[in-house]
Motif scaffolding. Sequence first.
Motif, mmCIF file in Angstrom:
data_model
loop_
_atom_site.group_PDB
_atom_site.id
_atom_site.type_symbol
_atom_site.label_atom_id
_atom_site.label_comp_id
_atom_site.label_asym_id
_atom_site.label_seq_id
_atom_site.Cartn_x
_atom_site.Cartn_y
_atom_site.Cartn_z
ATOM 1 N N GLY A 795 9.165 -2.200 0.855
ATOM 2 C CA GLY A 795 8.792 -2.779 2.192
ATOM 3 C C GLY A 795 9.587 -3.738 2.938
ATOM 4 O O GLY A 795 9.476 -3.587 3.847
ATOM 5 N N LYS A 796 10.714 -4.016 2.202
ATOM 6 C CA LYS A 796 12.189 -4.875 2.671
ATOM 7 C C LYS A 796 12.614 -3.476 3.792
ATOM 8 O O LYS A 796 13.001 -3.062 3.831
ATOM 9 C CB LYS A 796 12.133 -5.824 1.642
ATOM 10 N N ASN A 797 13.212 -5.261 4.223
ATOM 11 C CA ASN A 797 15.052 -4.287 4.968
ATOM 12 C C ASN A 797 14.453 -2.962 6.038
ATOM 13 O O ASN A 797 15.061 -2.311 6.266
ATOM 14 C CB ASN A 797 15.844 -3.837 4.524
ATOM 15 N N PHE A 798 12.925 -3.485 6.953
ATOM 16 C CA PHE A 798 12.996 -2.775 7.649
ATOM 17 C C PHE A 798 13.965 -2.657 9.206
ATOM 18 O O PHE A 798 13.813 -3.852 9.394
ATOM 19 C CB PHE A 798 10.795 -2.780 8.459
ATOM 20 N N MET A 799 14.182 -1.118 9.114
ATOM 21 C CA MET A 799 15.211 -0.989 10.305
ATOM 22 C C MET A 799 14.597 -0.418 11.617
ATOM 23 O O MET A 799 13.508 0.744 11.134
ATOM 24 C CB MET A 799 16.706 -1.184 9.657
ATOM 25 N N PRO A 889 19.536 -5.268 8.522
ATOM 26 C CA PRO A 889 18.034 -5.210 8.236
ATOM 27 C C PRO A 889 18.099 -7.284 8.340
ATOM 28 O O PRO A 889 19.267 -8.053 8.001
ATOM 29 C CB PRO A 889 18.351 -5.544 6.251
ATOM 30 N N TYR A 890 17.159 -7.540 8.143
ATOM 31 C CA TYR A 890 16.609 -9.032 8.790
ATOM 32 C C TYR A 890 15.135 -9.115 7.266
ATOM 33 O O TYR A 890 14.242 -8.523 7.482
ATOM 34 C CB TYR A 890 16.313 -9.660 9.732
ATOM 35 N N PRO A 891 15.414 -10.341 7.355
ATOM 36 C CA PRO A 891 14.282 -11.024 6.020
ATOM 37 C C PRO A 891 12.473 -10.983 6.923
ATOM 38 O O PRO A 891 11.420 -10.444 6.095
ATOM 39 C CB PRO A 891 14.441 -12.110 5.921
ATOM 40 N N GLY A 892 12.831 -11.281 7.999
ATOM 41 C CA GLY A 892 11.269 -11.338 8.878
ATOM 42 C C GLY A 892 10.998 -9.692 9.056
ATOM 43 O O GLY A 892 9.662 -9.367 9.863
ATOM 44 N N ASN A 893 11.818 -8.793 9.801
ATOM 45 C CA ASN A 893 11.545 -7.095 9.192
ATOM 46 C C ASN A 893 10.563 -6.193 7.950
ATOM 47 O O ASN A 893 11.988 -6.086 6.907
ATOM 48 C CB ASN A 893 12.836 -7.030 10.094
ATOM 49 N N TYR A 894 9.764 -6.499 7.606
ATOM 50 C CA TYR A 894 9.119 -5.655 7.035
ATOM 51 C C TYR A 894 7.833 -4.996 7.215
ATOM 52 O O TYR A 894 7.221 -5.754 7.890
ATOM 53 C CB TYR A 894 9.209 -7.030 5.892
ATOM 54 N N LEU A 895 7.739 -4.329 5.941
ATOM 55 C CA LEU A 895 6.287 -3.637 5.848
ATOM 56 C C LEU A 895 5.642 -4.499 4.912
ATOM 57 O O LEU A 895 5.508 -4.889 3.602
ATOM 58 C CB LEU A 895 6.632 -1.992 5.487
ATOM 59 N N GLU A 896 3.836 -4.236 5.488
ATOM 60 C CA GLU A 896 3.386 -5.320 4.142
ATOM 61 C C GLU A 896 2.035 -4.861 4.013
ATOM 62 O O GLU A 896 1.713 -3.942 5.198
ATOM 63 C CB GLU A 896 2.921 -6.959 4.084
ATOM 64 N N LEU A 897 0.503 -4.915 3.440
ATOM 65 C CA LEU A 897 -0.541 -3.768 3.489
ATOM 66 C C LEU A 897 -1.465 -4.906 4.450
ATOM 67 O O LEU A 897 -1.725 -5.938 3.840
ATOM 68 C CB LEU A 897 -0.861 -3.618 2.117
ATOM 69 N N SER A 898 -1.857 -4.320 5.407
ATOM 70 C CA SER A 898 -2.798 -5.306 5.553
ATOM 71 C C SER A 898 -3.963 -5.208 4.862
ATOM 72 O O SER A 898 -4.738 -4.812 4.291
ATOM 73 C CB SER A 898 -2.812 -4.709 7.502
ATOM 74 N N ASN A 899 -5.132 -6.467 6.045
ATOM 75 C CA ASN A 899 -6.408 -6.578 5.195
ATOM 76 C C ASN A 899 -6.968 -5.588 5.951
ATOM 77 O O ASN A 899 -8.477 -5.014 5.449
ATOM 78 C CB ASN A 899 -6.861 -7.851 5.453
ATOM 79 N N GLU A 900 -6.689 -4.369 6.727
ATOM 80 C CA GLU A 900 -7.138 -3.556 7.870
ATOM 81 C C GLU A 900 -7.838 -2.238 6.628
ATOM 82 O O GLU A 900 -6.168 -2.306 6.094
ATOM 83 C CB GLU A 900 -7.385 -3.253 8.825
ATOM 84 N N HIS A 901 -8.446 -1.664 6.387
ATOM 85 C CA HIS A 901 -8.672 -0.299 5.563
ATOM 86 C C HIS A 901 -9.079 0.888 6.343
ATOM 87 O O HIS A 901 -9.263 0.547 7.435
ATOM 88 C CB HIS A 901 -9.318 -0.530 4.601
ATOM 89 N N ASP A 902 -8.046 2.291 6.104
ATOM 90 C CA ASP A 902 -8.153 2.893 7.149
ATOM 91 C C ASP A 902 -9.462 3.584 7.108
ATOM 92 O O ASP A 902 -10.194 3.701 5.880
ATOM 93 C CB ASP A 902 -7.143 4.203 6.577
ATOM 94 N N ALA A 903 -9.886 5.113 7.291
ATOM 95 C CA ALA A 903 -10.924 6.216 6.578
ATOM 96 C C ALA A 903 -11.038 6.396 5.202
ATOM 97 O O ALA A 903 -12.077 6.619 4.487
ATOM 98 C CB ALA A 903 -11.107 7.434 7.393
ATOM 99 N N ARG A 904 -9.929 6.442 4.358
ATOM 100 C CA ARG A 904 -9.973 6.964 3.313
ATOM 101 C C ARG A 904 -10.162 5.591 2.345
ATOM 102 O O ARG A 904 -9.826 5.314 1.276
ATOM 103 C CB ARG A 904 -8.108 7.104 2.553
ATOM 104 N N GLY A 905 -10.405 4.695 2.874
ATOM 105 C CA GLY A 905 -10.371 2.787 2.170
ATOM 106 C C GLY A 905 -9.000 2.321 1.564
ATOM 107 O O GLY A 905 -9.258 1.161 0.732
ATOM 108 N N LEU A 906 -8.002 2.795 1.988
ATOM 109 C CA LEU A 906 -6.594 2.558 1.867
ATOM 110 C C LEU A 906 -6.206 1.227 2.730
ATOM 111 O O LEU A 906 -6.004 1.590 4.331
ATOM 112 C CB LEU A 906 -4.912 3.551 1.498
#
Length: 1018
Positions: A795-799, A889-906
Motif C-alpha cells: 500500500g505504500k509508495n503510491f505514485m 514516492p513519498y511516505p504520505g502517499n499510500y493506500l489504506e483500508l477505510s472504515n467504509e464497506h462496499d456491497a461485498r462487505g469489503l
Amino acid sequence: MDEQINGVRLHFTDTGTYTAAHAFPNVPTFVFLHYFGGSSLSWQPLIDRLSPRYRCIALDMRGFGDSEAPATGYAVADYADDVAALIEHFHLTDFTLVGHSMGGKVAMAYAARQPAGLRELILIAPSPLSPEPISDDERQYAVEAYGQRAAAEQTLRTITARPLPAELQARVMDDNLRSSQAAWRAWLEHGSREDLSTLLPQISVPVLILSGEADKTIKPDVIQREVAARLSSTWRVQMIMLPDAAHLLPLESPDAVADAIRHFVNPQPNRYPAGSVRALLTTDLVTPQTRRALTERLENTERLESPATSSLPVAPQLFTPAEFDTLRAICARLLPNAQDLHIDLAAQLDARLQIGKGNGWRYDVLPPDQEAHQRGLQAVDETAYALYELSFAALDIWQQDAVLRTVQSGAPPGATWKTLPAKRYFEELLAELAECYYSDPTAQETIGYVGMADAAGWSAIGLNQLEAWEPRHNIETIPNISAASLPTRQIASDQAAPPMRHYTLDEVVDAVVIGTGAGGAPLMARLAAAGMRVVALEAGKFWKPQSEFATDERAQSALYWNDERLSAGTDATAFGNNNSGVGVGGSTLHYTAYTPRAHADDLRLHSEFGVGVDWPLSYADLKPYYDELERYLGVSGPAAYPWNDDAARPSYPLAPLPLNGAAQLMQRGCEPLGIRTSPAPNAALSARYYQPGVGWREACTNRGFCQAGCSVGAKASMDVTFIPNAIQDGAEVRAECFVTQFVRDSSGQITHVVYIKEGVEYRQACRTVFLCAGAVETPRLLLINGLANSSGQVGKNFMAHVGLQIWGQFHEDVRPYKGIPGGLISEDTHRPKGVDFAGGYLLQSIGVMPVTYASQLVRGRLLWGEPLQDHMLGYNHTAGINILGECLPYPGNYLELSNEHDARGLPKPRIHFSYGENERRLESHADLLMRAIWSNAGAREVWAFHRSAHIIGTCRMGSHSADAVVNPDGRSFDIPNLYIADNSIFPSALSVNPALTIMALSLRTADRFIEHAKQGNM
Ligand SMILES: Cc1cc2nc3c(=O)[nH]c(=O)nc-3n(C[C@H](O)[C@H](O)[C@H](O)COP(=O)(O)OP(=O)(O)OC[C@H]3O[C@@H](n4cnc5c(N)ncnc54)[C@H](O)[C@@H]3O)c2cc1C
Ligand code: SF4
C-alpha cells in the motif's frame, strides 16, 4: 483604478466576473482604446456584454477621462508605448486589442510591433494610419470647439445615426468636456495627420473591422481603401458594415458589435440543427449498438416533453419535493437547457442516486453520494436564506447566481457547510450535471458533435478536413449514405467467452492468475504456452467489442472500475474512467495504447538524482521483452524514433498512424521552439496485422474512441491479443469472478484462491498465485487478507504520473473525436537541462470526447451557465497536449483500508496523494512550455487541467525483503508461491506510459517462473 504606467498616471477599468483576472491570469482579455474625446466609460455597454466570459481592460488614454494629461507626448507612438506598458503591467499573454476611431489608429500602430500575446485586432470605425481625411476648416472648427457644450452636442448628433439613450448621451458629453486641451489639440493637429501607413503590412494578426453604414466621420469606403485593403500580411481580415449606425458603434449598436467580436475571436461554433443526430441514427454511419444506446436516451428525453408517457420519474424517488425544487432550480442555472432542449438533469441525478450507481470514486472529504447531495441541497438553501431570506427556488435568477457564486467561492454562509466542503461539493454537482447534459444527443447537436457516426471510421482526420458526407456548419439535413459505399470490416473474433478448457475446483492448477489486464494477460499466455494449467479469475465480464462497444461515453462507462474508491490528499487523484478498468483485458480495454519504452536512465532515478529508488533490474533485462512485445502487439511507429537510446533496437513493425488535428497543431507549435516531435509509438494497427493464433487483426479506422473501447480490434488490448492465445494454449478464463481471500497451509503457502461469482463463493486449488489486480486492488486484497507485508510496504509508495493537460481552441476545425487520441509525441523533455527537479516528462497531443471534455472543463475551471455552454460551442476546435511526468514516492502517499464497506462487505480503499515539491516544479516547467507551444500554434482560451494519471506503486519490487514486497522476479519475499505482476510493483513511476513495461515485466516474471519450475523450484 489608477497606476503609474509609462511615466504617466493612467486610469483604467478591469472587469470580468467569473474570469476574475486573479484566478485565471491567462484568460482571454480585451484591451479597449476609446475614440477621440471618449474614455474607458465609452465601452461600458460592450463590456457588460463581453465580461461574463472575458476579462475587459479599458484605458483612459493619456489626456482623456481620468488619466493624467502631460503637457507633451501625444504622438501615436506615445500612445502605443502606453499600451505596451499597460500590457506589460498586467502580464497579459493572451489578449485582443479593440480600438475605436483614434484608438483604432493607436491599436494598429501597436499591433505593427508584433507583440507577443496579441491574438487579434478589432478596429471599430478606425482612424486610418494614413492622415485622416478631414478638411482644414473642419479641423479648425474642431480645435475651437474644445470645452464647448453646444459644439459637443452638435458633434454627438453628427457622429450618431439616431439618438442615444439619455444616460449614454450624458456620458458622451461628460467625456468630451473633461478631455484635456493638450490631448485635444495634439490629436487634431498632429496625431490624426501622422502618416504611418507603412506600418500596415507589419500587422500579422487577424483583424476584424467594423464600420457604421451611416458613418460620415470616417466613411466605410475610406476604411475599406485605407485600412482593409492594405493589410497584406495577415491571413484573416474581415470587414463588417453595421446598418443603422454611424461613428459611435459601441454605444449605438452594442449587441451587434459584441456579437461580431464574439464570432470573430471564437472559433466558429459548429452547431447542427435539432434532429441531426436522429437523422444520422437512421443511416449506416452508426453501428447498431451505438444506435441502441443513443435512441434509448433520445426517447427518454422525448418522453420528458410529454410526462404522461415518461419512463423517468415525474416525482423524485430519493429527494424530498423541497430538495428536488432546489435541485431543479440549480440545474436551470448551472446547465440551462439550450433552445428546444428538454434534458431533465434533476430527474437523472435523482434516478442515479436511487439505484446507488457510482462512478468509481469520490473525494474523501465528501460523504457518500446520496448523503452529499441531500446535505448539499439543504446547504444551498441555507445560503439562500442567509443572503436573501428566501429559499433558493424562490429567488430571481440574479440572486440564484449570486448564491451559487458564493457556494463556489468555498466559504458560503449556512450551518451545513461547516461539515460539507462547499467547493468540493459544488465541483461534484457541476461535473455530474455537465456529464449528464453533454451525454444527451440533443446537447451534442448543439456543439456539432457527430462522432457517433463512425461505423466506417474516419479518413478525413487532419485539420479542416471533413468526410464527403460529414455535415458542414448550419446545414439543414444530414445526407443519407448507403451501406454499399461503406468499407466492410471484420474482426477476428467477437465471441463473449470463446470455447476453452475447464478445470475443476479441486484440480490443483499450476497457476491462478488474478486479473487479466496488462500484468495478468501476458504471463497467462506464456505459462499456458509452456504447458502449464492456468486459471484466470477476472472480476469483469467477457465483452463482445464488435457488437457491444458503442461510440457513446456513457454506454461505455461499464468498462471502468466503478466500485467506489476514496481519494484523499491535496492532489487527490481521480479514479473511474481516469484510472482503471474491469473486464477481460483489464484497463487495456480503455487505454490509449501509447507504447513508448522506458529509457535506461528511467530505471536509475536514485543513482542519477539521489531521490526515489533505482529498479533492481536494468534496461537490458527488459529489452528482449520490449522487442518481442512491439512485434507481437503490432506497434505502429516512426521508422527512426528520435529518442531511441538502444542501437540494437528493431524498428517498429508498422508505419505510424496518421496525425489528427491535435497532432498537427502540436507539431506546428513545437517547430518554432526547436522541440522535436514524432508520430507516437502506438499499439493500434496502422495496417492489417497477422497475429499468430488469432488471425488477421484489422487496421485502426481512426474512430478515436480508444479510451472507451475499440470495437475494431485494432488496438492491442489484452482481449484481442494475449488472452485468445492463452485460451488456445489451454488456459481457462473465468469472468465475473471476484477474488476475496486466500487459503494457506501450515507452511504459509497459498493452497486455494477464494472468489465470488453471482453471490456464490468458490475455492480454486492451485500451486501458485499470480496477483495482477492492479495497483489499487492488489494491495487492497493483500491488506484485507493480512498477507505478504512483513516489509510494511504493501500500500505504500503510491505514485501517479503528473498528467497536466493544456487545452486550447483554434480557428481551424480540429474535430477532436477523430484519430487515435494521442498521435504525436516528444521526449525532448525526458531530461531537460537547467531545471530544478528530478526526472522529466514526455509531451503528447490529445484528442477528447465531448463528455470527458465537459467534465474536465467544469472541474478545472468551475465554468457554468452561459460561459460553459459558450465554451463548449468551440468543442470542434479544441486540441490538447498533456505530459506524463515523473512522480516520486513519498511516505504520505499510500493506500489504506477505510472504515467504509462496499456491497461485498469489503473495506473500501482510501488513497492519499499529494504532490511534493518535485512534482510541482516539474508541472510548472511543463505548464510554461505547453502554453508556449499552443501560443505558437495560434490557440485561444488556453487553460490548464491539473490532473494525475496512472496508478503506480503500492507493492514495490526490490532486492531486499526489508523494504520491498516482491523480488525482481515478482515473487513475494514472504510467500514463495505468490507472485505479483502489475503496475503495483514499479519502484519508480518512469517518465513514460507504463503499459508496455508492465507487459514486459509480466513476460519476464513468467519466464523466470518457468525457469525455476524446470529446475523443480516451483
Ligand atoms: C483512460 C486510460 C488511458 C491509458 N492510456 C495508456 C497509454 O496510452 N499507454 C499506457 O502505457 N498506459 C495507459 N494507461 C494505463 C494502463 O492501461 C494501465 O497502467 C495498465 O493497463 C495497468 O495494468 P494492470 O495489469 O496493472 O492493471 P489492470 O489492467 O487494471 O488489470 C487489473 C485487472 O484485475 C481485475 N481485478 C481487480 N481486482 C480483482 C479481484 N479482486 N478479483 C478478480 N479480478 C480483479 C480487474 O478487473 C482488471 O481486469 C491508460 C489507462 C487509462 C485508464
Ligand atoms: S484503435 Fe482507437 S482509433 Fe483506432 S479504431 Fe480502435 S478505438 Fe478507433
